[in-house]
Design an enzyme around this catalytic site. Structure first.
Site, mmCIF file in Angstrom:
data_model
loop_
_atom_site.group_PDB
_atom_site.id
_atom_site.type_symbol
_atom_site.label_atom_id
_atom_site.label_comp_id
_atom_site.label_asym_id
_atom_site.label_seq_id
_atom_site.Cartn_x
_atom_site.Cartn_y
_atom_site.Cartn_z
ATOM 1 N N VAL A 60 0.852 -1.191 0.000
ATOM 2 C CA VAL A 60 0.000 0.000 0.000
ATOM 3 C C VAL A 60 0.886 1.239 0.000
ATOM 4 O O VAL A 60 1.792 1.368 0.825
ATOM 5 C CB VAL A 60 -0.936 0.015 1.215
ATOM 6 N N ASP A 168 -9.223 -11.030 9.527
ATOM 7 C CA ASP A 168 -7.852 -10.576 9.787
ATOM 8 C C ASP A 168 -7.849 -9.227 10.483
ATOM 9 O O ASP A 168 -7.048 -8.351 10.169
ATOM 10 C CB ASP A 168 -7.066 -10.500 8.469
#
Length: 331
Positions: A60, A168
């Protein structure tokens, strides 16, 4: 124990905890990559400014759209990564969900029918809760923690209503804005449940934040609830914010898979600090109930006394103050 028999099949795990990530084997690709519009977006439309982090299946970046100068987060996937299409599908499904990071654009791969090459996402200027804790260098107080818990639960409530499980949830996947708004991110390990009792693969996500029933479904699940694992993960996150370190192992211990499995499945629930309120202690205990069927639901937790403060805006303001302090420390 089933989980022990399967241990040899798992990859070797090393520090840091955020990298204790276990993934599904490659899945069949959809016939066409999802798209939020008919846009012909390309990676070259975006200028990468810096690395923000590494999520499920991709890196990212803080980026800028070259034509509009709009700041955003750009998640670039490895070629053919199955999590790219899965994350795009979930983010489009949750486009109107509160406290879920926004998807701006799906950037298709060059080859037709392949998984997306990248996702252009909403940029949260406060970064992740993991980064916030690191920059502060100390635990958080109960008031800003309550703001985190309330907003994360509202996000989970919306996702679960859409039959989406995250699988997650951890500090690095909870993002915060300058105003103290919290949003759930990184759905590469997520799943859309097509049926109420759809199975959720145990070994997907980050092992340190997995619930007992995901390590050993036979021993811990009871009446199967695919959403209960997200509640456990949130409980670990909340306790970590209060202690300032991963709570299920002694501070500084170098964890391996066996240590995590033993702590999660057999270890006693860690004690909050002596100064913690009774409401906080009970909230965490309701999240970290080892039997999934006994664990509090998202709806029950939203009504818990720990979140009963009438001034929710004030709690969010306390979180925003921590974001501002962390930004000053980082300068």
């Amino acid at each position: 124990m089933a989980v022990v028999r399967q241990r040899r099949q798992l990859p070797h795990l090393t520090l840091p905890l955020d990298h204790f990530v276990l993934r599904l084997p490659p899945q069949p690709q959809p016939t066409a990559a999802p798209s939020t519009s008919t846009s012909d977006a390309r990676l070259s439309d975006y200028e990468r400014l810096s690395v923000l982090g590494h999520g499920n299946g991709g890196t990212v970046y803080k980026a800028r759209h070259r034509r509009s100068s709009q700041p955003l987060a750009l998640k670039i996937f490895a070629d053919g990564d199955a999590s790219a299409a899965r994350e795009a599908e979930i983010l489009m499904l949750a486009a109107d969900a509160p406290h879920v990071v926004r998807l701006h654009t799906v950037i298709p791969s060059a080859a037709a029918g392949e998984a997306p090459a990248a996702l252009a996402l909403e940029l949260m200027p406060g970064g992740s809760l993991a980064g916030l804790l690191r920059r502060l260098g100390r635990p958080m107080g109960e008031r800003p923690i309550a703001a985190v818990a309330r907003q994360a639960l509202l996000g989970l409530a919306a996702l679960h209503a859409l039959r989406v499980v995250h699988r997650d949830l951890k500090p690095s996947n909870l993002l915060v804005g300058a105003d103290g708004e919290v949003k759930i991110a990184d759905f590469g390990a997520g799943k859309v449940l097509r049926r109420r009792l759809d199975p959720c693969a145990s070994y997907v996500g980050t092992a340190a934040y997995m619930s007992p029933e995901r390590f050993d479904p036979e021993a811990y699940s009871g009446d199967y609830d695919p959403y209960a694992a997200d509640v456990w993960s949130l409980g670990v996150v909340i306790l970590e914010l209060c202690l300032g370190h991963f709570p299920l192992l002694p501070e500084g211990q170098r964890p391996d898979w066996a240590a995590l499995m033993c702590a999660i499945c057999f270890g006693e629930a860690p004690e909050p600090p002596a100064a913690a309120s009774d409401e906080f202690r009970d909230f965490v205990a309701r999240c970290l109930e080892k039997k999934a069927w006994r664990r509090a639901s998202v709806t029950e937790l939203l009504e818990h006394p720990f979140l009963a403060e009438p001034d929710a805006a004030g709690a969010q303001h306390a979180l925003a103050a921590l974001v501002a302090e962390a930004e000053q420390r980082g300068q």
